[in-house]
Scaffold this motif. Structure first.
Motif, PDB file in Angstrom:
ATOM      1  N   LEU A  79       7.786   2.560   7.831  1.00  0.00           N
ATOM      2  CA  LEU A  79       7.928   2.659   6.380  1.00  0.00           C
ATOM      3  C   LEU A  79       6.567   3.027   5.802  1.00  0.00           C
ATOM      4  O   LEU A  79       5.598   2.268   5.946  1.00  0.00           O
ATOM      5  CB  LEU A  79       8.417   1.306   5.827  1.00  0.00           C
ATOM      6  N   GLU A  80       6.501   4.218   5.199  1.00  0.00           N
ATOM      7  CA  GLU A  80       5.248   4.668   4.575  1.00  0.00           C
ATOM      8  C   GLU A  80       5.258   4.239   3.113  1.00  0.00           C
ATOM      9  O   GLU A  80       6.069   4.716   2.320  1.00  0.00           O
ATOM     10  CB  GLU A  80       5.105   6.185   4.717  1.00  0.00           C
ATOM     11  N   LEU A  81       4.368   3.326   2.808  1.00  0.00           N
ATOM     12  CA  LEU A  81       4.214   2.793   1.456  1.00  0.00           C
ATOM     13  C   LEU A  81       3.097   3.577   0.772  1.00  0.00           C
ATOM     14  O   LEU A  81       2.396   4.362   1.426  1.00  0.00           O
ATOM     15  CB  LEU A  81       3.865   1.302   1.542  1.00  0.00           C
ATOM     16  N   PRO A  82       2.907   3.402  -0.539  1.00  0.00           N
ATOM     17  CA  PRO A  82       1.879   4.191  -1.222  1.00  0.00           C
ATOM     18  C   PRO A  82       0.502   4.171  -0.551  1.00  0.00           C
ATOM     19  O   PRO A  82      -0.150   5.192  -0.470  1.00  0.00           O
ATOM     20  CB  PRO A  82       1.841   3.547  -2.612  1.00  0.00           C
ATOM     21  N   ASN A  83       0.062   3.046  -0.024  1.00  0.00           N
ATOM     22  CA  ASN A  83      -1.289   3.003   0.547  1.00  0.00           C
ATOM     23  C   ASN A  83      -1.371   2.578   1.999  1.00  0.00           C
ATOM     24  O   ASN A  83      -2.469   2.377   2.524  1.00  0.00           O
ATOM     25  CB  ASN A  83      -2.182   2.082  -0.296  1.00  0.00           C
ATOM     26  N   GLN A  84      -0.247   2.416   2.652  1.00  0.00           N
ATOM     27  CA  GLN A  84      -0.299   2.050   4.066  1.00  0.00           C
ATOM     28  C   GLN A  84       1.074   2.261   4.712  1.00  0.00           C
ATOM     29  O   GLN A  84       2.079   2.403   4.006  1.00  0.00           O
ATOM     30  CB  GLN A  84      -0.736   0.595   4.254  1.00  0.00           C
ATOM     31  N   SER A  85       1.094   2.299   6.025  1.00  0.00           N
ATOM     32  CA  SER A  85       2.356   2.400   6.766  1.00  0.00           C
ATOM     33  C   SER A  85       2.556   1.139   7.587  1.00  0.00           C
ATOM     34  O   SER A  85       1.597   0.599   8.148  1.00  0.00           O
ATOM     35  CB  SER A  85       2.323   3.611   7.699  1.00  0.00           C
ATOM     36  N   ILE A  86       3.789   0.690   7.653  1.00  0.00           N
ATOM     37  CA  ILE A  86       4.119  -0.493   8.439  1.00  0.00           C
ATOM     38  C   ILE A  86       5.280  -0.134   9.375  1.00  0.00           C
ATOM     39  O   ILE A  86       5.988   0.852   9.142  1.00  0.00           O
ATOM     40  CB  ILE A  86       4.511  -1.694   7.544  1.00  0.00           C
TER      41      ILE A  86
END
Ligand SMILES: [Zn+2]
Ligand SMILES: [Zn+2]
Length: 250
Positions: A22-29
């Motif tokens: 999951l690519e979030l605005p400032n990081q990927s998890i």
């Protein structure tokens, strides 16, 4: 948020098993890392050296956690050769994750001296957690003792992961008005046991008023039926049928 499907099948299918980035605005998890998910992560071009937070929906079943071993081995290699920052890696799951990691260290003693800090957190079954770039709500699912459903929220958007589970009210609550419900659909026409079929998933998505539904965790039996058509009879929102390496933006 951009979701990449690393694996979408059950162990006896030709697909990789379960995993997502999951690519979030400032990081990927990452959420789960089953069989072949780490290889698929590299096929998508996702930089695994930048993924430092991994959430597991349950720890009892290798189709969701097997490739943690591959991920840690690769990150150790990068850090040992000075090719990545020796940054902390954080693992999250329900009760049982600490024991799982301890056992992994017994199995692979080379992991005992990792060149980065490995932080292991067992999440409560019904919890709200704040992270710098997102929030996470958990609820207990009906599958195995450690099973948790996850709701990630960032930038006004929400995405919910059922993990493996049978139908349950906690999933309806967790998916309330979600932009996307990522739900397991291991069964074809059969019912019962600790998984769901397409109709059961669609009923939950409709009751939760989710905007979109992504079906995954397909067994050979589930692949024989038209899961999208079955789900569409009960759910009016957008329906995605997962394929390995598929990407969906929320
Ligand atoms: Zn399972
Ligand atoms: Zn599974």
């Amino acid at each position: 948020m951009k979701l990449t499907v690393l694996g979408s099948g059950s162990t006896n299918s030709s697909r990789a098993t379960i995993g997502f980035v999951l690519e979030l605005p400032n990081q990927s998890i990452a959420i789960d890392l089953g069989f072949s998910c780490f290889k698929n992560m590299q096929k998508t071009g996702i930089d695994y050296s930048k993924i430092n937070n991994i959430f597991f929906t349950h720890v009892e079943h290798p189709d969701h956690i097997n490739d943690l071993t591959a991920f840690l081995f690769a990150r150790k290699g990068l850090a040992d050769s000075g090719l990545s920052e020796k940054i902390q890696i954080n693992l999250f799951a329900g009760q049982g994750l600490k024991k799982f990691v301890q056992n992994l260290f017994v199995l692979y003693p080379l992991f005992e001296n990792l060149p980065f800090k490995l932080n292991v957190t067992e999440l409560e079954a019904h919890s709200k957690n704040k992270f710098p770039n997102f929030s996470l709500t958990t609820k207990k699912m009906k599958h195995r003792p450690s099973s948790l459903g996850f709701r990630f929220e960032a930038g006004g958007k929400s995405i919910v992961f059922s993990g493996d589970t049978e139908q349950n009210e906690n999933l309806v609550e967790l998916a309330k008005n979600a932009d996307l419900l990522v739900a397991e659909c291991n069964f074809g026409e059969e019912v019962g046991g600790d998984h769901m079929n397409a109709e059961q998933v669609a009923v939950i998505a409709a009751r939760a008023n989710a905007k979109a539904l992504l079906l995954h965790h397909f067994s050979p039996e589930a692949e024989k039926v038209d899961t999208k058509a079955i789900a569409a009879k009960k759910f009016n929102g957008v329906i995605y049928v997962a394929e390995d390496l598929m990407q969906v933006t929320v």
